[in-house]
Design a protein around this motif. Structure first.
Motif, short mmCIF file in Angstrom:
data_model
loop_
_atom_site.label_atom_id
_atom_site.label_comp_id
_atom_site.label_asym_id
_atom_site.label_seq_id
_atom_site.Cartn_x
_atom_site.Cartn_y
_atom_site.Cartn_z
N LYS A 90 0.91 -1.31 0.09
CA LYS A 90 -0.06 0.17 0.00
C LYS A 90 0.80 1.23 0.07
N LYS A 91 1.92 1.17 0.74
CA LYS A 91 2.79 2.25 0.84
C LYS A 91 3.37 2.63 -0.82
N LYS A 92 3.68 1.50 -1.40
CA LYS A 92 4.48 1.91 -2.61
C LYS A 92 3.47 2.39 -3.56
N GLU A 93 2.05 1.97 -3.52
CA GLU A 93 1.04 2.39 -4.44
C GLU A 93 0.93 4.04 -4.23
N GLU A 94 0.84 4.43 -2.78
CA GLU A 94 0.82 5.83 -2.45
C GLU A 94 1.88 6.64 -2.88
N GLN A 95 3.07 5.99 -3.07
CA GLN A 95 4.28 6.78 -3.73
C GLN A 95 4.58 6.67 -5.09
N CYS A 96 3.47 6.20 -5.99
CA CYS A 96 3.38 6.27 -7.27
C CYS A 96 3.47 7.47 -8.04
N PRO A 97 4.43 7.54 -8.94
CA PRO A 97 4.56 9.30 -9.28
C PRO A 97 3.34 9.66 -9.94
N PRO A 98 3.01 10.97 -9.64
CA PRO A 98 1.84 11.65 -10.70
C PRO A 98 1.72 11.45 -11.97
N LEU A 99 3.02 11.42 -12.62
CA LEU A 99 3.14 11.25 -14.10
C LEU A 99 2.83 10.05 -14.71
N ALA A 100 2.67 8.90 -13.95
CA ALA A 100 2.44 7.67 -14.36
C ALA A 100 1.01 7.51 -14.56
N LEU A 101 0.21 8.19 -13.21
CA LEU A 101 -1.20 8.20 -13.19
C LEU A 101 -1.73 8.85 -14.46
N TRP A 102 -1.26 9.91 -14.82
CA TRP A 102 -1.65 10.70 -15.95
C TRP A 102 -1.61 9.99 -17.31
N LEU A 103 -0.47 9.35 -17.38
CA LEU A 103 -0.36 8.48 -18.66
C LEU A 103 -1.36 7.37 -18.66
N VAL A 104 -1.72 6.76 -17.49
CA VAL A 104 -2.83 5.85 -17.57
C VAL A 104 -4.09 6.43 -17.98
N THR A 105 -4.48 7.61 -17.37
CA THR A 105 -5.78 8.17 -17.78
C THR A 105 -5.72 8.58 -19.19
N PHE A 106 -4.48 9.11 -19.69
CA PHE A 106 -4.40 9.28 -21.06
C PHE A 106 -4.45 8.37 -21.82
N SER A 107 -4.05 6.99 -21.78
CA SER A 107 -3.96 5.98 -22.38
C SER A 107 -5.46 5.42 -22.87
N ASP A 108 -6.28 5.44 -21.58
CA ASP A 108 -7.67 5.12 -21.54
C ASP A 108 -8.55 6.05 -22.29
N LEU A 109 -8.05 7.41 -22.37
CA LEU A 109 -8.96 8.22 -23.20
C LEU A 109 -8.73 8.22 -24.56
N MET A 110 -7.33 7.73 -25.10
CA MET A 110 -7.34 7.34 -26.40
C MET A 110 -7.82 6.32 -26.99
N THR A 111 -7.87 5.16 -25.96
CA THR A 111 -8.70 4.09 -26.53
C THR A 111 -9.97 4.17 -26.54
N LEU A 112 -10.63 5.14 -25.97
CA LEU A 112 -12.10 5.58 -25.82
C LEU A 112 -12.36 6.19 -27.19
N LEU A 113 -11.44 7.26 -27.57
CA LEU A 113 -11.70 8.06 -28.74
C LEU A 113 -11.45 7.12 -30.00
N LEU A 114 -10.47 6.15 -30.02
CA LEU A 114 -10.24 5.46 -31.01
C LEU A 114 -11.50 4.45 -31.27
N THR A 115 -12.07 3.85 -30.21
CA THR A 115 -13.53 3.11 -30.33
C THR A 115 -14.40 3.89 -30.81
N PHE A 116 -14.50 5.12 -30.61
CA PHE A 116 -15.59 6.20 -30.94
C PHE A 116 -15.45 6.26 -32.55
#
Length: 241
Positions: free
Chosen positions: A4-30
């Motif tokens: 749990k401590k490791k997840e809380e220390q996950c860099p903000p940039l990595a979280l943004w990349l995951v969200t961006f990837s999901d958005l691109m996938t949705l746009l491609l599907t659309f």
């Protein structure tokens, strides 16, 4: 606890990349969905167009337009028993107010054109006043206009057509029989020249044999004794033609 401590220390940039990837996938599907819908619409449109052509609804001259008005006139004329109630409707469809030239008023047309039910079809009855010069047998400009307006409707049916002339003794230069025949022939020749097949026509000349009669059954002097009747034999007898 350590995980749990490791997840809380996950860099903000990595979280943004995951969200961006999901958005691109949705746009491609659309966009893929839009593309598939566009392809489906074209396919359906093609099928509808082909079906319409197969049903014979396209203009015979290949313009791709449906002659809805002419077909409606033919449908009305295929039911002679209904003509009494729909004769004004047929007149209005054949000769709309906004297409009449200045020299032909609506009242003049109504006074000189009758739509009559016959046993084998419907007759359009024009007096000589609206088709010819007095005593003449050549179509006037008004007569040519009126006959030309009939051609589109006539090309939407294969019904036989009889052109019959009637006259009286008002023209001393020719007998009523001669004058009625010449006038009927002038109408027939004009319609053929405008593209109605000659093989569909028959010609009749009655002279003064069938004058207008009054309510007592007696002949009367009337402009309608000098007339041309164009009979479209649209009525289908039992068993078809």
């Amino acid at each position: 606890m350590g995980k749990k401590k490791k997840e809380e220390q996950c860099p903000p940039l990595a979280l943004w990349l995951v969200t961006f990837s999901d958005l691109m996938t949705l746009l491609l599907t659309f966009f893929v969905l839009l593309l598939s819908m566009a392809s489906m619409d074209n396919s359906i449109l093609t099928k509808v167009t082909l079906t319409t052509a197969d049903l014979g609804l396209l203009d015979k001259r290949g313009s791709g337009r449906v002659n809805a008005k002419e077909r409606l006139i033919v449908e009305l004329m295929e039911k002679p028993w209904e003509v009494l109630d729909k004769q004004q409707r047929i007149k209005d469809l054949l000769f709309p107010d906004d297409t009449l030239p200045d020299e032909i008023s609506k009242s003049d047309l109504n006074d000189n054109l009758d739509v009559l039910a016959k046993q084998d079809g419907v007759a359009l009855v024009f007096t000589d006043q609206i088709l010819f010069a007095p005593g003449g047998s050549s179509l006037s400009d008004k007569g040519k206009y009126l006959m030309a307006r009939l051609v589109p409707m006539m090309t939407q049916t294969d019904a036989p057509i009889n052109v019959a002339g009637y006259a009286d003794a008002s023209d001393a230069s020719r007998t009523p029989l001669e004058l009625s025949g010449d006038r009927a022939l002038a109408v027939l020749a004009y319609l053929v020249d405008k593209g109605v097949p000659n093989a569909r026509f028959s010609l009749s000349a009655y002279g003064n044999a069938f004058p207008v009669i009054n309510e007592l059954g007696r002949p009367v002097a009337s402009p309608k004794n000098r007339r041309v009747e164009i009979l479209l034999k649209t009525a289908r007898p039992i068993g078809g033609y």
